[in-house]
Design a protein around this motif. Structure first.
Motif, PDB file in Angstrom:
ATOM      1  N   ARG A 169       0.834  -1.212   0.000  1.00 50.52           N
ATOM      2  CA  ARG A 169       0.000   0.000   0.000  1.00 50.52           C
ATOM      3  C   ARG A 169       0.863   1.254   0.000  1.00 50.52           C
ATOM      4  O   ARG A 169       0.506   2.264  -0.634  1.00 50.52           O
ATOM      5  CB  ARG A 169      -0.946  -0.011   1.206  1.00 50.52           C
ATOM      6  N   ASP A 170       1.959   1.203   0.735  1.00 57.52           N
ATOM      7  CA  ASP A 170       2.861   2.360   0.759  1.00 57.52           C
ATOM      8  C   ASP A 170       3.366   2.685  -0.650  1.00 57.52           C
ATOM      9  O   ASP A 170       3.495   3.857  -1.016  1.00 57.52           O
ATOM     10  CB  ASP A 170       4.052   2.099   1.690  1.00 57.52           C
ATOM     11  N   TYR A 171       3.650   1.650  -1.410  1.00 54.34           N
ATOM     12  CA  TYR A 171       4.128   1.888  -2.781  1.00 54.34           C
ATOM     13  C   TYR A 171       3.042   2.565  -3.611  1.00 54.34           C
ATOM     14  O   TYR A 171       3.286   3.604  -4.248  1.00 54.34           O
ATOM     15  CB  TYR A 171       4.536   0.572  -3.450  1.00 54.34           C
ATOM     16  N   TRP A 172       1.842   1.995  -3.607  1.00 56.34           N
ATOM     17  CA  TRP A 172       0.775   2.516  -4.465  1.00 56.34           C
ATOM     18  C   TRP A 172       0.250   3.870  -3.990  1.00 56.34           C
ATOM     19  O   TRP A 172      -0.168   4.694  -4.806  1.00 56.34           O
ATOM     20  CB  TRP A 172      -0.374   1.520  -4.550  1.00 56.34           C
ATOM     21  N   PHE A 173       0.270   4.111  -2.698  1.00 54.67           N
ATOM     22  CA  PHE A 173      -0.294   5.351  -2.184  1.00 54.67           C
ATOM     23  C   PHE A 173       0.743   6.471  -2.030  1.00 54.67           C
ATOM     24  O   PHE A 173       0.395   7.648  -2.119  1.00 54.67           O
ATOM     25  CB  PHE A 173      -0.964   5.107  -0.828  1.00 54.67           C
ATOM     26  N   PHE A 174       2.004   6.127  -1.805  1.00 52.82           N
ATOM     27  CA  PHE A 174       2.974   7.170  -1.466  1.00 52.82           C
ATOM     28  C   PHE A 174       4.270   7.151  -2.291  1.00 52.82           C
ATOM     29  O   PHE A 174       4.848   8.194  -2.557  1.00 52.82           O
ATOM     30  CB  PHE A 174       3.354   7.083   0.024  1.00 52.82           C
ATOM     31  N   ASN A 175       4.749   5.963  -2.652  1.00 55.54           N
ATOM     32  CA  ASN A 175       6.088   5.878  -3.223  1.00 55.54           C
ATOM     33  C   ASN A 175       6.150   6.031  -4.747  1.00 55.54           C
ATOM     34  O   ASN A 175       7.208   6.356  -5.286  1.00 55.54           O
ATOM     35  CB  ASN A 175       6.750   4.551  -2.817  1.00 55.54           C
ATOM     36  N   GLN A 176       5.061   5.772  -5.431  1.00 53.37           N
ATOM     37  CA  GLN A 176       5.046   6.031  -6.876  1.00 53.37           C
ATOM     38  C   GLN A 176       4.508   7.442  -7.119  1.00 53.37           C
ATOM     39  O   GLN A 176       3.776   7.981  -6.300  1.00 53.37           O
ATOM     40  CB  GLN A 176       4.219   4.968  -7.614  1.00 53.37           C
ATOM     41  N   ASN A 177       4.839   8.027  -8.261  1.00 50.83           N
ATOM     42  CA  ASN A 177       4.483   9.429  -8.510  1.00 50.83           C
ATOM     43  C   ASN A 177       3.770   9.616  -9.840  1.00 50.83           C
ATOM     44  O   ASN A 177       3.876  10.660 -10.473  1.00 50.83           O
ATOM     45  CB  ASN A 177       5.739  10.297  -8.467  1.00 50.83           C
ATOM     46  N   GLN A 178       3.014   8.594 -10.242  1.00 48.69           N
ATOM     47  CA  GLN A 178       2.329   8.674 -11.533  1.00 48.69           C
ATOM     48  C   GLN A 178       0.818   8.550 -11.422  1.00 48.69           C
ATOM     49  O   GLN A 178       0.094   9.085 -12.255  1.00 48.69           O
ATOM     50  CB  GLN A 178       2.846   7.567 -12.473  1.00 48.69           C
ATOM     51  N   PHE A 179       0.357   7.861 -10.384  1.00 49.51           N
ATOM     52  CA  PHE A 179      -1.073   7.593 -10.258  1.00 49.51           C
ATOM     53  C   PHE A 179      -1.618   8.211  -8.975  1.00 49.51           C
ATOM     54  O   PHE A 179      -1.073   8.025  -7.891  1.00 49.51           O
ATOM     55  CB  PHE A 179      -1.324   6.077 -10.250  1.00 49.51           C
ATOM     56  N   GLU A 180      -2.719   8.955  -9.100  1.00 53.80           N
ATOM     57  CA  GLU A 180      -3.385   9.572  -7.948  1.00 53.80           C
ATOM     58  C   GLU A 180      -4.610   8.749  -7.571  1.00 53.80           C
ATOM     59  O   GLU A 180      -5.471   8.478  -8.411  1.00 53.80           O
ATOM     60  CB  GLU A 180      -3.815  11.003  -8.285  1.00 53.80           C
ATOM     61  N   ILE A 181      -4.660   8.335  -6.305  1.00 55.12           N
ATOM     62  CA  ILE A 181      -5.777   7.515  -5.837  1.00 55.12           C
ATOM     63  C   ILE A 181      -7.084   8.285  -5.975  1.00 55.12           C
ATOM     64  O   ILE A 181      -7.185   9.446  -5.570  1.00 55.12           O
ATOM     65  CB  ILE A 181      -5.581   7.104  -4.365  1.00 55.12           C
ATOM     66  N   ASP A 182      -8.100   7.624  -6.533  1.00 55.25           N
ATOM     67  CA  ASP A 182      -9.405   8.248  -6.722  1.00 55.25           C
ATOM     68  C   ASP A 182     -10.013   8.564  -5.360  1.00 55.25           C
ATOM     69  O   ASP A 182     -10.006   7.731  -4.449  1.00 55.25           O
ATOM     70  CB  ASP A 182     -10.320   7.309  -7.500  1.00 55.25           C
ATOM     71  N   VAL A 183     -10.556   9.746  -5.221  1.00 58.97           N
ATOM     72  CA  VAL A 183     -11.103  10.206  -3.952  1.00 58.97           C
ATOM     73  C   VAL A 183     -12.254   9.333  -3.461  1.00 58.97           C
ATOM     74  O   VAL A 183     -12.521   9.255  -2.264  1.00 58.97           O
ATOM     75  CB  VAL A 183     -11.564  11.683  -4.075  1.00 58.97           C
TER      76      VAL A 183
END
Length: 254
Positions: A169-183
Motif C-alpha cells: 500500500r505504501d508503494y501505491w499510495f505514497f512511493n510512486q508518482n504517476q497515479f493519484e488515488i481516486d477520492v
C-alpha cells in the motif's frame, strides 16, 4: 452431643470404672477421628464438584467461542476467496484496457485481515491453573492443538501479510508518482471536499502503465500469493473449529 459424652465420662469416673472409662475414651477418640475424616471427605467431594462444575461451564464457553470463530472465519474465507478469484482473473489478462477502474483498484488495494482465534475462555482456563478441562485426553489434545499450535501459525501468517500488505500500500499510495488515488476510495462522507488533479483518463492510463511494469506487477502478484496462503490457513483452522464443536457437545452431554 458433646454434653452427652461428657456426662458418660463423669459417670464412669465417679463410679471408679477406670477400665471402662479408658475404653470409652478410646472409642470417643475413634469416633471423633472418623467424624473428622468424614468431614474432610465431604469437603473434598464439594471441592471436586465445584471444580467439575467450573470445568463444565468453561467447556460450554469454549464451545460458544468456537461457534463464533466458525462464523468469523467463514466470513473471512468468503472475502479472501472473492479477492483472490478476482485477482487471479485479472492477472491472467495480457491487457488491462477493458478492466473497470474499481477492479484496477482491487489489484493495488492489498487489503489485510486481522481475524484471529478467540482465546478468551482458553486463556482464562490456563490462568486458573486448570491443565485439563476434561478427562477425555483426545479432546484435550485437540483443544491444545487448536488454541496453541494452529492459532500461533495463523497469527504468524497474519503478521507476515499485515507487514507486507503495508509495504504494498505504501508503494501505491505514497512511493510512486504517476497515479493519484481516486477520492471515492477514501473513507469520508463529503468526497467533493478533495480536489482531484489531472484528467481521469490519463490517471487511469498511468495506473495501467504501473501495473504493466515489473515492480508494480510483482507487488500485485506477491499480494495474491500471500492471500492464497492465508486463505488456506483460514480453511484449515475453520475446519478444525467445526470438527471440535460436536466433540465438545458430546463431552458436555456425558
Amino acid at each position: 452431643m458433646m454434653k452427652f459424652f461428657r456426662k458418660i465420662r463423669q459417670n464412669l469416673v465417679s463410679k471408679g470404672k477406670t477400665g471402662k472409662y479408658l475404653k470409652y475414651a478410646i472409642g470417643e477418640i475413634v469416633l471423633v477421628v472418623i467424624g473428622i475424616l468424614i468431614a474432610l471427605q465431604i469437603n473434598n467431594w464439594n471441592d471436586v464438584r465445584k471444580i467439575n462444575n467450573q470445568k463444565h461451564s468453561l467447556l460450554q464457553n469454549i464451545k460458544k467461542d468456537l461457534e463464533v470463530d466458525t462464523l468469523n472465519f467463514a466470513e473471512t474465507i468468503s472475502f479472501l476467496k472473492e479477492n483472490t478469484d478476482l485477482k487471479r482473473s485479472l492477472l491472467s489478462l495480457s491487457s488491462f484496457d477493458t478492466v473497470s477502474n474499481d477492479n484496477l483498484f482491487v489489484l493495488i488495494s492489498a487489503r489485510s485481515t486481522n481475524q484471529t482465534v478467540n482465546t478468551l475462555t482458553f486463556d482464562k482456563l490456563r490462568s486458573l491453573g486448570i491443565s485439563k478441562i476434561t478427562d477425555n485426553e483426545g479432546l484435550v489434545t485437540e483443544l491444545d492443538e487448536y488454541y496453541i499450535n494452529k492459532s500461533n501459525i495463523l497469527e504468524a501468517f497474519l503478521k507476515w501479510d499485515t507487514e507486507e500488505s503495508k509495504e504494498t500500500r505504501d508503494y501505491w499510495f505514497f512511493n510512486q508518482n504517476q497515479f493519484e488515488i481516486d477520492v471515492k476510495h477514501f473513507p469520508i462522507k463529503n468526497k467533493s471536499e478533495i480536489f482531484q488533479f489531472g484528467k481521469p483518463i490519463q490517471n487511469r492510463e498511468n495506473l495501467i502503465h504501473l501495473l504493466s511494469e515489473p515492480r508494480g506487477r510483482n507487488y500485485v502478484k506477491m499480494d495474491f500469493v500471500r492471500k492464497k496462503l492465508l486463505l488456506e490457513q483460514y480453511r484449515l483452522i475453520y475446519q478444525a473449529a467445526k470438527t471440535l464443536i460436536p466433540k465438545i457437545e458430546t463431552e458436555l452431554n456425558k
